[in-house]
Structure formats: C-alpha cells, structure tokens
Scaffold this active site. Structure first.
Site, PDB file in Angstrom:
ATOM      1  N   TYR A 283      46.405  34.540  43.297  1.00  0.00           N
ATOM      2  CA  TYR A 283      47.872  34.512  43.341  1.00  0.00           C
ATOM      3  C   TYR A 283      48.411  33.181  43.873  1.00  0.00           C
ATOM      4  O   TYR A 283      49.284  32.572  43.242  1.00  0.00           O
ATOM      5  CB  TYR A 283      48.384  35.697  44.147  1.00  0.00           C
ATOM      6  CG  TYR A 283      49.897  35.786  44.224  1.00  0.00           C
ATOM      7  CD1 TYR A 283      50.676  35.753  43.074  1.00  0.00           C
ATOM      8  CD2 TYR A 283      50.546  35.888  45.450  1.00  0.00           C
ATOM      9  CE1 TYR A 283      52.055  35.824  43.142  1.00  0.00           C
ATOM     10  CE2 TYR A 283      51.923  35.967  45.528  1.00  0.00           C
ATOM     11  CZ  TYR A 283      52.671  35.931  44.372  1.00  0.00           C
ATOM     12  OH  TYR A 283      54.037  35.987  44.448  1.00  0.00           O
ATOM     13  N   GLU A 290      52.088  26.946  38.713  1.00  0.00           N
ATOM     14  CA  GLU A 290      53.489  27.022  38.281  1.00  0.00           C
ATOM     15  C   GLU A 290      54.294  25.855  38.875  1.00  0.00           C
ATOM     16  O   GLU A 290      55.162  25.275  38.195  1.00  0.00           O
ATOM     17  CB  GLU A 290      54.092  28.354  38.712  1.00  0.00           C
ATOM     18  CG  GLU A 290      53.496  29.569  38.020  1.00  0.00           C
ATOM     19  CD  GLU A 290      53.979  30.874  38.636  1.00  0.00           C
ATOM     20  OE1 GLU A 290      55.054  30.864  39.266  1.00  0.00           O
ATOM     21  OE2 GLU A 290      53.287  31.892  38.493  1.00  0.00           O
TER      22      GLU A 290
END
Length: 359
Positions: A283, A290
C-alpha cells in the site's frame, strides 16, 4: 478475645473463584486484596468456636482482579472474585500444600471438562437469546449474493490485469513498461468504475467497513487513472503506469477473494494472512508510485493548460491545474496515514478475535 480461622469452602470456573466462609451472623466484615493475588479476610461472627474474631489469608495461584463481590447471610459469607486471566487453575493457592481450613465446595464443584461444558452451554443460550431479539433480515441472502458476485467480478478483473502484465513482463522485459496503459487500461477503467460501489455499500448498510477510508482509496485511484493517465497522452507511455497498475492489482487479487469467501462463511488461513499482511509493504509503495505519476504530470499540465481555471486579466491568464495536483499530493500522504492506521487496526482486531477463538 481469641482470633480463630473459619472453615472456608472453595470452587472455581474458568473466569471466577467462589469462596464460602462458614461464619453466621457475621459483622464488621473486612475483605481486602494485598498485591495482585493475596486475599485478607477479617470478621466478627459465630463459627466453630462460637462468637469470636475470625480471619484468614489466601495467596492465590495466579493474579486476580481487584473487584471483590461479597454477600453476608445469616449462615455464611459468600465471596466471588474474578481471575485476571480466564483459565482453569490446577489448585487454588500458590503453595502446593492446602491450608487446613480450606476444603472443596461440593455444592459448586465442577471439574475442568464439566466447567467447559457449562461455559459452552451458557454461551449457546446467550447466543440464542441475542439472535431471538435481533430481527432477521429477509434480504440477507440477496445481499450476500450481490456482495459475492461483486467481489468475484473484481477478483477476475484484477487477476486478468495482473496475469497479463506478468506474462508481458516475462516475454518483453522492460519494454512492457511502456505500453501497459494501452494493453490494460480498459479493464482497469472497468474495475475502478465498479469500485465506486465500495463507497456506496457502507452507506447502504451492506458492509460494516467505514465509508471514509473506502472513499479515500477509490477517489485517490480514480484521480490517478482518469485524470493523470486518462487525460494526458504523454503520461500513458511512461513506465510509472506499469508500477501503479501492478501494485494495485497485487493488493486486490488477495483482498477480493478474501471478502468473496467471507460471504459464504469460509476462512482460508493462508488467504487471510495474505490479505492482512501484504498490504503493509504494497500500500505505501502504491502511494509512492502514484505520487511519482502526479509529479511527472505537473509540467505537462503547466504546458498544455489542461483543466486550467481562467482568471481576470488583472490577475493573469489562468490558474494551472498543477497547483491543484500539488495540494492533492499533500492530501494523498495524509490519506495514506489515515488508511494505513485504519487497515492496521483492522489487522489487530482480526488476529485478536482469532486468538480468542483458539483459546
């Protein structure tokens, strides 16, 4: 006045100790706990030696809770004490040799297996009582069917993306980095549009997960997919697309089958461990990927003026969308902190409940 020791009878359950002190018309009863496991008793009453001051001390085998419940009747003093840890004791006192004044209370006495059966019977009765008070949902089967199919479709979609990217990586090597968007974007669009239902499901009461963490993840991914990658042709050929898509799918190919099996009451230990453990490294890595994509897109938005906001001539021509993305970067890492904390608490609750079931 002579100080004597009363006759004391005892029994236990997994979580409690029961003491019965043979002392009638007891007065001035003083019961205290010294340390974590030593009980002190003192009272005036009528015992085996008539009216006298009676007292005794018991050092328990293991620590007990400080709350002591006692009830004095005309014939005896009843004492109930909760154990610190709910488990069966092999004896009452720390010393192996039993005090002379102490004897089993055969009216309450159970061996360990009988006590276990009594505990299970109580739990079953409590469960039936609770279930009888809770109104059954007539649509529970329909809801479970919907959730099962949703998780199945998402699992198949992300599995296709993961397998496609893995095969192309083995065949083409690094060349596969630069055409990831053109080969998998349609399926990723489909999966992420479907993921909007994960925001609606908590609001409709279909799942118990929080609305806010689901909204953070879905909204964050959709900004990257539809705005940064989908609207900028220059971003679609960059290697960062591969890493973003691969990290997303690596998490989801374990998360969705876990929830899918949960709909039918099935728990596969390996899958449970993967679902609650793999996200810990993946994660944060996904958020970093991103962030790299957003940073690479900033000069492109400045140059193309895409999504720029027109301003009055006195203030300038327009406000670049890149400023919005810079603010989004800050919110992205704030969302990482919130969601990481939420997921970690979920993991702790899951494994605490599993330990309770084992014991």
């Amino acid at each position: 006045m002579q100080i004597l020791t009363p006759q004391v009878f005892w029994a236990q359950r997994h979580g409690e100790i029961f003491l019965r002190v043979e002392l009638s018309d007891a007065s001035d009863v003083d019961i205290s706990l010294q340390g974590h496991n030593t009980l002190q008793f003192r009272a005036q009453g009528h015992g085996a030696k008539g009216d006298n001051q009676y007292e005794f001390s018991l050092e328990f085998l293991e620590p007990v809770k400080p709350e002591i419940h006692q009830k004095s009747t005309q014939r005896q003093v009843d004492i109930r004490i909760r154990k610190q840890d709910e488990r069966w004791w092999e004896r009452l006192t720390l010393r192996e040799k039993k005090p002379l004044f102490l004897a089993p209370d055969f009216d309450r006495w159970l061996d360990e297996s009988d006590a276990e059966m009594e505990l299970q019977a109580k739990e079953k009765i409590n469960k039936i009582s609770v279930e009888s008070r809770v109104r059954k949902d007539p649509y529970v089967g329909l809801k479970k069917g919907y959730l099962f199919m949703y998780n199945l479709v998402q699992f198949l979609g992300f599995s296709w993306i993961f397998v496609n990217m893995t095969v192309r990586l083995f065949i083409l090597g690094q060349d596969s980095f630069y055409d990831t968007f053109h080969t998998t974007a349609d399926m990723m669009y489909f999966c992420q549009m479907m993921a909007v239902l994960e925001v609606a499901n908590p609001l409709l009461g279909l799942v118990k997960t929080g609305f806010f963490p689901a909204m953070i993840q879905v909204a964050g991914r959709n900004v990257i997919l539809f705005v940064v990658f989908g609207c900028l042709d220059e971003m679609q050929n960059k290697a960062v697309v591969f890493f973003v898509f691969y990290l997303w799918s690596s998490i989801e190919i374990f998360r969705y089958p876990f929830y899918m099996l949960a709909c039918i009451g099935t728990d596969w230990k390996l899958l449970t461990w993967l679902r609650y453990s793999l996200w810990i490294p993946l994660y944060p890595l996904g958020v970093v990927a991103e962030a790299v994509a957003v940073i690479q897109s900033l000069p492109i938005f400045d140059e193309t003026r895409l999504f720029s906001v027109p301003l009055p001539s006195a203030l300038g021509h327009s406000l670049s969308f890149s400023y919005t993305l810079q603010l989004y970067l800050v919110l992205m890492f704030l969302g990482l902190f919130i969601n990481f904390r939420h997921l970690y608490k979920q993991r702790q609750r899951r494994y605490r409940s599993r330990k309770r079931k084992v014991h």
